[in-house]
Design an enzyme around this catalytic site. Structure first.
Site, short mmCIF file in Angstrom:
data_model
loop_
_atom_site.label_atom_id
_atom_site.label_comp_id
_atom_site.label_asym_id
_atom_site.label_seq_id
_atom_site.Cartn_x
_atom_site.Cartn_y
_atom_site.Cartn_z
N HIS A 1 0.82 -1.17 0.11
CA HIS A 1 -0.03 -0.15 0.00
C HIS A 1 0.91 1.13 -0.19
CE1 HIS A 1 -1.51 3.30 2.74
NE2 HIS A 1 -2.46 3.17 2.02
N TYR B 1 0.14 9.13 -1.01
CA TYR B 1 0.96 10.57 -0.80
C TYR B 1 -0.28 11.54 -1.16
CZ TYR B 1 4.81 7.16 -1.53
OH TYR B 1 5.30 6.04 -1.36
#
Length: 303
Positions: A112, A115
């Site tokens: 995973h 950002y």
């Protein structure tokens, strides 16, 4: 500190451009890794402001399900939820990339990454990170993942990696299971410094994803496996579902801001299972993984 609105608006534009380019780069690399399936793309609009670009790959040779999403949403938050965030007021802007990869082979770890840049009232901040969730533990894989992320951190501040690694171990923790979701990585939220410098760090962290993960997937994708390994993978995927629905801030944020449900829940694995009172055999490879999940290690320096 007074927020420079013009600089923040510039960062919003550049962050949107960066995450869309990163999405293109990651999707292209993953299609090459898989060699069979391709991403489908859905563009969507959010009632109230903004939208996103969802890309999902399913039933691939290597990737059973992969989602790589970008979104830029804005507007007004519900008052109760606005108070839970770090900013001020109800007006917000949020742009980010989020991905989850669920490989077919149990020896290839799930991964995973996220950002994001958020502006709420008089405050703006970056957040995100990446974490690895193996079903079978290979110490060299965990070490490679962490060392690659550490190198991205060290370009900006040698204190980043130990701080963000510790935060990751704390965040991706299933309290009701007393174990971490995986072997961790990085997790950061609101560094509190110069936003331009932090944006440079976020870009390097995002670009580190492919070199951190692809060599692991390439190395393990052809490892032979059978039904027992597949069952274990699906049991552990159940833990992944538990975390995402109970604790994950990104899932909660998407739901509270009335994002696209299909995009928010694309992180769910295609198949998972819950077995009553299921415990691996003591001394087995499966049991060894659980031992590590209950006792996080310093992978970047050799475990």
């Amino acid at each position: 500190m007074t927020l420079d609105v013009e600089k923040v608006d510039s960062l919003k534009q550049r962050m949107a451009e960066f995450i869309q380019q990163l999405q293109d780069d990651i999707c292209g690399a993953l299609e090459k890794l898989d060699g069979k399936a391709r991403f489908r793309e859905d563009k969507w609009d959010r009632p109230g402001g903004g939208g996103g670009r969802t890309r999902v790959l399913e039933d691939g040779a290597v990737l059973e399900k992969a989602g790589v999403n970008t979104s830029v949403v804005f507007g007004e938050l519900e008052e109760a939820f606005a108070k839970k965030l770090q900013g001020q007021g109800r007006q917000f802007w949020a742009g980010g990339l989020s991905l989850v990869l669920h490989p077919r082979n149990p020896y290839v770890p799930t991964v995973h990454a996220n950002y994001r840049f958020i502006h709420q009232g008089a405050k703006a901040w970056f957040g995100g990170g990446a974490d690895l969730t193996p079903y079978y533990l290979y110490e060299e894989d965990a070490g490679h993942f962490h060392r690659t992320l550490k190198a991205a951190c060290d370009k900006h501040d040698p204190s980043y990696y130990p701080r963000f690694k510790a935060t990751c171990d704390k965040y991706f923790y299933l309290r009701h299971r007393e174990e971490t979701r995986g072997v961790g990585g990085l997790f950061f939220e609101d560094l509190g410094g110069d936003l331009e410098r932090e944006f440079e760090f976020v870009k390097d962290a995002g670009r580190a994803f492919l070199p951190a993960y692809l060599p692991i997937a390439e190395r393990r994708k052809d490892t032979p496996y059978g039904e027992p390994q597949r069952v274990w993978q699906e049991v552990r995927r159940g833990r992944y579902v538990e975390f995402n629905l109970v604790y994950d801030r990104g899932t909660i944020f998407g739901l509270e801001t009335k994002g696209r449900i299909e995009s928010i829940l694309m992180s769910m694995p295609p198949q998972a299972r819950w077995r009553y009172e299921f415990h691996p055999e003591p001394g087995s490879h499966e049991s060894r993984l659980i031992d590590v999940l209950r006792n996080p290690r310093d992978w970047a320096s050799g475990g």
